[in-house]
Write a protein that holds these residues in place. Structure first.
Motif, PDB file in Angstrom:
ATOM      1  N   LEU A 136       5.520   2.455   4.255  1.00 52.82           N
ATOM      2  CA  LEU A 136       6.868   2.058   3.873  1.00 52.82           C
ATOM      3  C   LEU A 136       7.774   2.027   5.096  1.00 52.82           C
ATOM      4  CD1 LEU A 136       7.171   4.197   0.618  1.00 52.82           C
ATOM      5  CD2 LEU A 136       6.482   1.797   0.826  1.00 52.82           C
ATOM      6  N   ILE A 137       8.912   1.414   4.953  1.00 51.23           N
ATOM      7  CA  ILE A 137       9.871   1.290   6.056  1.00 51.23           C
ATOM      8  C   ILE A 137      10.240   2.648   6.636  1.00 51.23           C
ATOM      9  CG2 ILE A 137      12.232   0.587   6.629  1.00 51.23           C
ATOM     10  CD1 ILE A 137      11.897  -1.666   4.531  1.00 51.23           C
ATOM     11  N   ASN A 138      10.322   3.669   5.787  1.00 58.42           N
ATOM     12  CA  ASN A 138      10.706   5.010   6.259  1.00 58.42           C
ATOM     13  C   ASN A 138       9.537   5.789   6.863  1.00 58.42           C
ATOM     14  OD1 ASN A 138       9.219   5.748   4.031  1.00 58.42           O
ATOM     15  ND2 ASN A 138      10.902   6.784   2.982  1.00 58.42           N
ATOM     16  N   GLY A 139       8.343   5.167   6.921  1.00 54.00           N
ATOM     17  CA  GLY A 139       7.180   5.821   7.520  1.00 54.00           C
ATOM     18  C   GLY A 139       6.268   6.523   6.529  1.00 54.00           C
ATOM     19  N   ASP A 140       6.698   6.637   5.269  1.00 51.11           N
ATOM     20  CA  ASP A 140       5.840   7.235   4.253  1.00 51.11           C
ATOM     21  C   ASP A 140       4.633   6.332   4.009  1.00 51.11           C
ATOM     22  OD1 ASP A 140       7.759   9.193   4.012  1.00 51.11           O
ATOM     23  OD2 ASP A 140       8.454   8.573   2.024  1.00 51.11           O
ATOM     24  N   VAL A 141       3.560   6.928   3.536  1.00 53.06           N
ATOM     25  CA  VAL A 141       2.356   6.184   3.175  1.00 53.06           C
ATOM     26  C   VAL A 141       2.340   6.093   1.657  1.00 53.06           C
ATOM     27  CG1 VAL A 141      -0.157   6.136   3.304  1.00 53.06           C
ATOM     28  CG2 VAL A 141       1.163   7.065   5.214  1.00 53.06           C
ATOM     29  N   ALA A 142       1.980   4.913   1.126  1.00 51.76           N
ATOM     30  CA  ALA A 142       2.039   4.726  -0.322  1.00 51.76           C
ATOM     31  C   ALA A 142       0.833   3.950  -0.821  1.00 51.76           C
ATOM     32  CB  ALA A 142       3.316   3.981  -0.696  1.00 51.76           C
ATOM     33  N   LEU A 143       0.523   4.157  -2.099  1.00 48.60           N
ATOM     34  CA  LEU A 143      -0.489   3.380  -2.800  1.00 48.60           C
ATOM     35  C   LEU A 143       0.257   2.426  -3.710  1.00 48.60           C
ATOM     36  CD1 LEU A 143      -3.519   2.952  -3.570  1.00 48.60           C
ATOM     37  CD2 LEU A 143      -3.102   4.557  -5.451  1.00 48.60           C
ATOM     38  N   ALA A 144      -0.058   1.134  -3.600  1.00 46.35           N
ATOM     39  CA  ALA A 144       0.606   0.117  -4.420  1.00 46.35           C
ATOM     40  C   ALA A 144      -0.427  -0.870  -4.938  1.00 46.35           C
ATOM     41  CB  ALA A 144       1.668  -0.608  -3.598  1.00 46.35           C
ATOM     42  N   ARG A 145      -0.096  -1.520  -6.037  1.00 42.18           N
ATOM     43  CA  ARG A 145      -0.952  -2.601  -6.546  1.00 42.18           C
ATOM     44  C   ARG A 145      -0.795  -3.797  -5.607  1.00 42.18           C
ATOM     45  NH1 ARG A 145       0.798  -0.609 -11.660  1.00 42.18           N
ATOM     46  NH2 ARG A 145      -0.991   0.057 -12.890  1.00 42.18           N
ATOM     47  N   ALA A 146      -1.913  -4.355  -5.196  1.00 43.22           N
ATOM     48  CA  ALA A 146      -1.882  -5.487  -4.271  1.00 43.22           C
ATOM     49  C   ALA A 146      -1.299  -6.728  -4.935  1.00 43.22           C
ATOM     50  CB  ALA A 146      -3.276  -5.777  -3.742  1.00 43.22           C
ATOM     51  N   ASP A 147      -1.482  -6.858  -6.251  1.00 44.05           N
ATOM     52  CA  ASP A 147      -1.033  -8.050  -6.963  1.00 44.05           C
ATOM     53  C   ASP A 147       0.352  -7.905  -7.585  1.00 44.05           C
ATOM     54  OD1 ASP A 147      -1.816  -6.197  -8.834  1.00 44.05           O
ATOM     55  OD2 ASP A 147      -3.024  -7.580 -10.025  1.00 44.05           O
ATOM     56  N   ASP A 148       1.055  -6.830  -7.274  1.00 44.60           N
ATOM     57  CA  ASP A 148       2.383  -6.577  -7.837  1.00 44.60           C
ATOM     58  C   ASP A 148       3.434  -7.060  -6.851  1.00 44.60           C
ATOM     59  OD1 ASP A 148       4.640  -5.677  -9.120  1.00 44.60           O
ATOM     60  OD2 ASP A 148       4.086  -3.559  -9.094  1.00 44.60           O
ATOM     61  N   GLU A 149       4.184  -8.083  -7.257  1.00 49.38           N
ATOM     62  CA  GLU A 149       5.176  -8.663  -6.353  1.00 49.38           C
ATOM     63  C   GLU A 149       6.275  -7.675  -5.976  1.00 49.38           C
ATOM     64  OE1 GLU A 149       6.653 -12.449  -7.634  1.00 49.38           O
ATOM     65  OE2 GLU A 149       4.643 -13.220  -8.012  1.00 49.38           O
ATOM     66  N   SER A 150       6.629  -6.781  -6.891  1.00 49.36           N
ATOM     67  CA  SER A 150       7.664  -5.793  -6.573  1.00 49.36           C
ATOM     68  C   SER A 150       7.115  -4.760  -5.599  1.00 49.36           C
ATOM     69  CB  SER A 150       8.157  -5.092  -7.837  1.00 49.36           C
ATOM     70  OG  SER A 150       7.170  -4.212  -8.343  1.00 49.36           O
ATOM     71  N   ASN A 151       5.753  -4.630  -5.603  1.00 44.64           N
ATOM     72  CA  ASN A 151       5.062  -3.702  -4.699  1.00 44.64           C
ATOM     73  C   ASN A 151       5.611  -2.287  -4.794  1.00 44.64           C
ATOM     74  OD1 ASN A 151       2.758  -3.781  -3.211  1.00 44.64           O
ATOM     75  ND2 ASN A 151       3.774  -4.061  -1.262  1.00 44.64           N
ATOM     76  N   GLU A 152       6.058  -1.916  -6.005  1.00 41.29           N
ATOM     77  CA  GLU A 152       6.550  -0.556  -6.217  1.00 41.29           C
ATOM     78  C   GLU A 152       5.377   0.410  -6.113  1.00 41.29           C
ATOM     79  OE1 GLU A 152       8.701   2.210  -9.598  1.00 41.29           O
ATOM     80  OE2 GLU A 152       8.599   0.049  -9.887  1.00 41.29           O
ATOM     81  N   PRO A 153       5.493   1.413  -5.252  1.00 37.86           N
ATOM     82  CA  PRO A 153       4.371   2.349  -5.059  1.00 37.86           C
ATOM     83  C   PRO A 153       4.048   3.144  -6.310  1.00 37.86           C
ATOM     84  CG  PRO A 153       6.019   2.602  -3.326  1.00 37.86           C
ATOM     85  CD  PRO A 153       6.611   1.703  -4.373  1.00 37.86           C
ATOM     86  N   LEU A 154       2.752   3.365  -6.518  1.00 35.57           N
ATOM     87  CA  LEU A 154       2.295   4.238  -7.589  1.00 35.57           C
ATOM     88  C   LEU A 154       2.341   5.686  -7.129  1.00 35.57           C
ATOM     89  CD1 LEU A 154      -0.800   2.100  -8.546  1.00 35.57           C
ATOM     90  CD2 LEU A 154       1.322   2.273  -9.839  1.00 35.57           C
ATOM     91  N   VAL A 155       2.063   5.885  -5.840  1.00 37.20           N
ATOM     92  CA  VAL A 155       2.053   7.213  -5.232  1.00 37.20           C
ATOM     93  C   VAL A 155       2.652   7.075  -3.840  1.00 37.20           C
ATOM     94  CG1 VAL A 155       0.566   9.051  -4.339  1.00 37.20           C
ATOM     95  CG2 VAL A 155      -0.024   7.921  -6.470  1.00 37.20           C
TER      96      VAL A 155
END
Length: 88
Positions: free
Chosen positions: A10-29
């Protein structure tokens, strides 16, 4: 439906898990490492984050299996033994 997941930074340097096919790309974790941890891990933070995510997904899978088994047991409680053995 099967989803593909990706580990992103993420922009703030956090690491995230997101759905690759989700346009909003909202992280799951989202995983946030402290400054001390980042100083120690450096770029290896992705390897550690991946291991953490894999362990979490494995645990979630086990929970889902337990819940499915409990639901099946609950459904079978009302069925007598003869019906359980009967082929349909």
């Amino acid at each position: 439906m099967s989803s593909f997941y990706e580990i992103i930074e993420l922009i703030n340097g956090d690491v995230a898990l997101a759905r690759a096919d989700d346009e909003s790309n909202e992280p799951l974790v989202t995983i946030r490492f402290s400054a001390e941890s980042l100083a120690f891990l450096g770029e290896e933070k992705f390897m550690v984050a991946k291991a953490m995510i894999e362990a979490g997904m494995e645990a979630a899978g086990e929970i889902a299996d337990q819940q499915a088994e409990a639901m099946l047991d609950e459904l079978l409680e009302g069925v007598d033994e003869a019906e359980k053995l009967m082929l349909h």
